[in-house]
Design a protein around this motif. Structure first.
Motif, PDB file in Angstrom:
ATOM      1  N   MET A   1      38.292  37.473  61.578  1.00 33.40           N
ATOM      2  CA  MET A   1      37.541  38.714  61.628  1.00 33.40           C
ATOM      3  C   MET A   1      37.354  39.094  63.087  1.00 33.40           C
ATOM      4  N   LYS A   2      37.947  40.126  63.569  1.00 37.91           N
ATOM      5  CA  LYS A   2      37.902  40.475  64.975  1.00 37.91           C
ATOM      6  C   LYS A   2      36.611  41.207  65.329  1.00 37.91           C
ATOM      7  N   ARG A   3      36.313  41.302  66.669  1.00 42.23           N
ATOM      8  CA  ARG A   3      35.191  42.061  67.228  1.00 42.23           C
ATOM      9  C   ARG A   3      33.839  41.559  66.734  1.00 42.23           C
ATOM     10  N   TYR A   4      33.662  40.962  67.308  1.00 41.20           N
ATOM     11  CA  TYR A   4      32.375  40.633  66.863  1.00 41.20           C
ATOM     12  C   TYR A   4      31.568  40.883  68.111  1.00 41.20           C
ATOM     13  N   THR A  90      33.920  50.896  68.902  1.00 41.41           N
ATOM     14  CA  THR A  90      32.636  50.205  68.920  1.00 41.41           C
ATOM     15  C   THR A  90      32.675  49.060  67.911  1.00 41.41           C
ATOM     16  N   GLY A  91      31.606  48.275  67.879  1.00 48.06           N
ATOM     17  CA  GLY A  91      31.548  47.162  66.941  1.00 48.06           C
ATOM     18  C   GLY A  91      31.865  45.824  67.567  1.00 48.06           C
ATOM     19  N   PHE A  92      31.677  45.709  68.883  1.00 41.26           N
ATOM     20  CA  PHE A  92      31.945  44.439  69.553  1.00 41.26           C
ATOM     21  C   PHE A  92      30.754  43.499  69.376  1.00 41.26           C
ATOM     22  N   GLY A  93      31.043  42.215  69.352  1.00 43.16           N
ATOM     23  CA  GLY A  93      30.010  41.226  69.090  1.00 43.16           C
ATOM     24  C   GLY A  93      29.218  40.835  70.321  1.00 43.16           C
ATOM     25  N   ASP A  94      28.325  39.869  70.125  1.00 36.83           N
ATOM     26  CA  ASP A  94      27.444  39.390  71.188  1.00 36.83           C
ATOM     27  C   ASP A  94      27.507  37.871  71.229  1.00 36.83           C
ATOM     28  N   PRO A  95      28.157  37.276  72.235  1.00 32.88           N
ATOM     29  CA  PRO A  95      28.257  35.809  72.317  1.00 32.88           C
ATOM     30  C   PRO A  95      26.898  35.119  72.324  1.00 32.88           C
ATOM     31  N   ALA A 113      29.837  39.386  48.709  1.00 36.31           N
ATOM     32  CA  ALA A 113      29.379  38.286  49.566  1.00 36.31           C
ATOM     33  C   ALA A 113      29.010  38.820  50.947  1.00 36.31           C
ATOM     34  N   LEU A 114      27.858  38.388  51.452  1.00 36.17           N
ATOM     35  CA  LEU A 114      27.407  38.720  52.806  1.00 36.17           C
ATOM     36  C   LEU A 114      27.802  37.569  53.721  1.00 36.17           C
ATOM     37  N   ALA A 115      28.524  37.866  54.789  1.00 40.34           N
ATOM     38  CA  ALA A 115      29.031  36.806  55.652  1.00 40.34           C
ATOM     39  C   ALA A 115      28.928  37.193  57.119  1.00 40.34           C
ATOM     40  N   ALA A 116      29.064  36.181  57.962  1.00 38.29           N
ATOM     41  CA  ALA A 116      28.980  36.380  59.409  1.00 38.29           C
ATOM     42  C   ALA A 116      30.380  36.465  60.006  1.00 38.29           C
ATOM     43  N   PRO A 117      30.670  37.522  60.756  1.00 36.71           N
ATOM     44  CA  PRO A 117      31.959  37.578  61.457  1.00 36.71           C
ATOM     45  C   PRO A 117      31.972  36.583  62.610  1.00 36.71           C
ATOM     46  N   ARG A 118      33.132  36.413  63.189  1.00 35.11           N
ATOM     47  CA  ARG A 118      33.255  35.499  64.327  1.00 35.11           C
ATOM     48  C   ARG A 118      34.518  35.833  65.096  1.00 35.11           C
ATOM     49  N   GLN A 119      34.628  35.265  66.294  1.00 37.00           N
ATOM     50  CA  GLN A 119      35.848  35.398  67.049  1.00 37.00           C
ATOM     51  C   GLN A 119      36.927  34.513  66.429  1.00 37.00           C
ATOM     52  N   ASP A 120      38.191  34.815  66.760  1.00 36.66           N
ATOM     53  CA  ASP A 120      39.308  34.063  66.201  1.00 36.66           C
ATOM     54  C   ASP A 120      39.212  32.582  66.553  1.00 36.66           C
ATOM     55  N   THR A 121      39.806  31.748  65.695  1.00 44.31           N
ATOM     56  CA  THR A 121      39.730  30.306  65.872  1.00 44.31           C
ATOM     57  C   THR A 121      40.335  29.860  67.199  1.00 44.31           C
ATOM     58  N   VAL A 123      39.979  31.028  70.125  1.00 44.33           N
ATOM     59  CA  VAL A 123      38.963  31.020  71.178  1.00 44.33           C
ATOM     60  C   VAL A 123      37.624  30.507  70.658  1.00 44.33           C
ATOM     61  N   ASN A 124      37.553  30.200  69.385  1.00 50.92           N
ATOM     62  CA  ASN A 124      36.309  29.761  68.750  1.00 50.92           C
ATOM     63  C   ASN A 124      36.632  28.672  67.728  1.00 50.92           C
ATOM     64  N   PRO A 125      37.135  27.520  68.183  1.00 50.36           N
ATOM     65  CA  PRO A 125      37.580  26.478  67.250  1.00 50.36           C
ATOM     66  C   PRO A 125      36.477  25.923  66.355  1.00 50.36           C
ATOM     67  N   GLN A 126      35.225  26.054  66.782  1.00 48.72           N
ATOM     68  CA  GLN A 126      34.113  25.567  65.959  1.00 48.72           C
ATOM     69  C   GLN A 126      33.713  26.560  64.873  1.00 48.72           C
ATOM     70  N   LYS A 127      34.336  27.737  64.883  1.00 51.51           N
ATOM     71  CA  LYS A 127      34.049  28.780  63.900  1.00 51.51           C
ATOM     72  C   LYS A 127      32.584  29.207  63.934  1.00 51.51           C
ATOM     73  N   LYS A 128      32.042  29.320  65.150  1.00 50.52           N
ATOM     74  CA  LYS A 128      30.669  29.780  65.305  1.00 50.52           C
ATOM     75  C   LYS A 128      30.524  31.212  64.791  1.00 50.52           C
ATOM     76  N   SER A 129      29.399  31.465  64.150  1.00 58.87           N
ATOM     77  CA  SER A 129      29.111  32.784  63.582  1.00 58.87           C
ATOM     78  C   SER A 129      28.440  33.686  64.608  1.00 58.87           C
ATOM     79  N   ASP A 130      28.838  34.958  64.615  1.00 58.31           N
ATOM     80  CA  ASP A 130      28.191  35.961  65.453  1.00 58.31           C
ATOM     81  C   ASP A 130      27.176  36.710  64.592  1.00 58.31           C
ATOM     82  N   MET A 131      25.899  36.384  64.790  1.00 58.03           N
ATOM     83  CA  MET A 131      24.859  36.959  63.950  1.00 58.03           C
ATOM     84  C   MET A 131      24.410  38.335  64.422  1.00 58.03           C
TER      85      MET A 131
END
Length: 270
Positions: A1-4, A90-95, A113-121, A123-131
């Protein structure tokens, strides 16, 4: 899921300090396209807590749905969208809003389903969620045959290795049995298929849909390719027609709706 998220001390707060007493509270999302209601999951406490805190602070109010893709999902809530000019990307995320994932096999990407987007694996191997934003799955309805095809495609390399290990070494012997002892041949086939299936199930990255997944994706629909990749922390209870209406809006080259769809407010129902 891009842009976060908040400081660690906040994440240590008791969930009951932010959420109502109900184990799985319902949030009401009022938009310029209609109202949706979503029940938060009680087994993803960090995500429910982070989402509820942003709701309590009104951080989603006035933001836009910045990315809508019919047959997939709608994404909104990004802070930079509140004052975005018409037609601007627009729609960029916040690290700073990233938290560790709570991905669970108990939750699948069914419709609503409600889910959290994230940066690609990458650059984000831990799959951290961008809330700082969220997405809601629309997806589509699949047939069992289409799910079978997805399984076969995902497991192709594993099956190839399994056949090399269990079938190729005995192929000549089995060929000799084919015309002289069909029962023995069939026993070999059954044994090899069991070994191949066992190897597929034991290999990380394999895909075998559960009965629950098949029921959901062949009835309500969803986006099965997202399972295991994103944290789901809520399920829609009302407003599926609004979800469909938002997903169907004409959009630009970056999937932003050409006519703004604004989040008027999000509130936790008492």
């Amino acid at each position: 899921m891009k842009r976060y998220l908040y400081p660690a001390a906040l994440l240590g707060l008791c969930l009951s300090a932010i959420l109502p007493a109900a184990a799985e509270p319902v949030v009401e999302i009022k938009t310029t396209a209609g109202t949706m209601k979503i029940r938060l999951c009680d087994d993803t406490p960090r995500h429910a807590r982070a989402f509820a805190e942003r709701v309590r602070q009104g951080l989603f109010d006035g933001t836009l749905f910045t990315r809508v893709i019919p047959g997939f999902m709608i994404q909104g809530g990004a802070p930079d969208s509140r004052t975005a000019a018409p037609g601007a990307r627009t729609g960029f995320g916040d690290p700073r809003a990233e938290i560790m994932p709570e991905i669970s096999a108990a939750h699948i990407h069914r419709k609503g389903a409600l889910a959290a987007p994230r940066q690609d694996t990458g650059v984000n191997p831990q799959k951290k969620s961008d809330m700082s934003q969220f997405f809601i799955v629309q997806g589509r309805v699949y047939t069992h045959g289409q799910l079978d095809t997805l399984e076969m495609a995902a497991n192709r390399d594993i099956r190839r290795r399994a056949m090399a290990a269990f079938y190729h070494p005995v192929k000549a012997e089995m060929d000799s049995l084919l015309d002289v002892d069909r029962q023995a041949y069939n026993r070999h086939v059954t044994a090899i298929n069991a070994k191949v299936d066992s190897m597929i199930r034991a290999t990380p990255g394999h895909l075998i849909f559960t009965p629950e997944q098949r029921e959901a994706y062949t009835t309500a629909g969803g986006s099965p390719h997202l399972d295991g990749e994103y944290t789901i922390y809520g399920e829609m209870t009302e407003g599926f027609d609004v979800l469909d209406a938002i997903a169907a809006r004409p959009r630009d080259a970056y999937d932003r709706p050409k006519t703004d769809i604004r989040i008027v407010s999000i509130r936790i129902q008492e």
